[in-house]
Design an enzyme around this catalytic site. Sequence first.
Site, PDB file in Angstrom:
ATOM      1  N   ASP A  69       0.827  -1.202   0.000  1.00  0.00           N
ATOM      2  CA  ASP A  69       0.000   0.000   0.000  1.00  0.00           C
ATOM      3  C   ASP A  69       0.867   1.260   0.000  1.00  0.00           C
ATOM      4  OD1 ASP A  69      -2.014   1.821   0.247  1.00  0.00           O
ATOM      5  OD2 ASP A  69      -2.958   0.875   1.973  1.00  0.00           O
ATOM      6  N   HIS A 127       1.370   2.062   4.234  1.00  0.00           N
ATOM      7  CA  HIS A 127       0.442   3.195   4.343  1.00  0.00           C
ATOM      8  C   HIS A 127       0.653   3.851   5.708  1.00  0.00           C
ATOM      9  CE1 HIS A 127      -3.447   5.275   4.685  1.00  0.00           C
ATOM     10  NE2 HIS A 127      -3.588   5.127   3.372  1.00  0.00           N
TER      11      HIS A 127
HETATM   12 MG    MG Z   1      -2.689   3.060  -1.348  1.00  0.00          MG
END
Ligand code: MG
Length: 438
Positions: free
Chosen positions: A15, A200
């Site tokens: 992510d 993230h």
């Molecule tokens: Mg993302």
Amino acid sequence: MSIEDRPNILLVFTDDQGYGDLGCYGSPYIDTPNVDRLANEGVRYTDFQAAPICTPSRAALMTGSYAARVGLANGVLFPGDDHGLAENEITIAELLSRAGYATTAIGKWHLGDHHPFLPTDHGFDSYFGIPYSNDMRPNNVHGKDVHPPLPLVREDTVVETEPDQRTLTERYTDEAVSFIEEHAQREHPFFCYLAHTMPHVPLHVSEPFEGGSYGGLYGDVIEEVDHGVGRLLEMLEEEGIEDDTLVVYTSDNGPWLRMGHDGGNAGPLRDGKATAYEGGHRVPAIARWPGVVPEDTVCRELATTMDLLPTFATLAGVAHEIPSDRTIDGVNISRLLTDPETSDSPREDFGYFGSNGELRAIRNAEGYKYFPQEDELYDLHRDVSERVDIRDEEPAKADALAERFTQLQSDLKHNCRPVGDVPGPAFTERGGTTPHDT
Ligand code: MG
């Protein structure tokens, strides 16, 4: 192993990992020996495109269609959102299930947090993870205090709230390792979709990796993800199934640059997450399948996460199950696996979006990219950083791309499918189940 034999598929999806955040993509400070090994034993893609932010990227990956086709291009979903991936969308997991694959989703989902939007509603036999972003919690990094405690979910039940995020990378890896071990010797192949919550923001790392990287906390986090990849590869080896398993490693979108040192690095690319520049959409991507994918190769052809659905379906022998009653934007890129250095991409072009879902730019397979609003043209092969506008040098290229842009824009507007819209509260408490299940 030949391409006729249906492989297990392990898809590791990170992510907000930038194009410059792996050793094999030139990071000088982050050590990723395990992902680098995948590249050494397989193919590394230079021109692999995803989407600008989390939800649209996952919608495109799961459906093989632009997020704008399925009503999920504008922003991201929030806890308790009425919207999600529509029930009648056919996901990669559904296709592989039809082919007899055992399927699991681990980690971040972000396509809806209640029935009928959950992974187990969309073709996955099982699910374990935080169903949306790790900052969507009380007192999150945006300073809002509107979200419930972060849920860690198994299938559709909260098993923990506010899990210690330092443990997530390891726990997700443990889950994937166990899944592989359990399914390795069965007659049917498996599909393991491991969508890490990291890197993230907010970043978290377990103690053994704290301070271990030259790349700061962000580097530590990537090195822990990489260590997890090493454990997965070991398990494949231990079970003797590495030659029967296609491993793909990629990211959902570019680095979140406004997070400063906690955001990643796009390498030579312009800008990052949430933009239509290469830094927003272009992601690292590696594929390994010993005996089928040639070792230590680099593919410079245009490819996208949307192409994984038709490609995986083809490898699984269910290409005929790819829906024909709707537009699927992905194309089968098997030949970029088997013959990555000399095949041409079957994909003609790719559209780039803003984080509000607006189509902003288009590129073709030759590497020319055009932004109609700015009337700017870039040659990505000579200028991957999008610094030199060559609109005046190449007016015919700009005109051709402008025309194709208009066609795609109109097609996405008129030929789209409704987003899933079913009210339902977010997960709120330990043991809580979603309303349609009780
Ligand atoms: Mg993302």
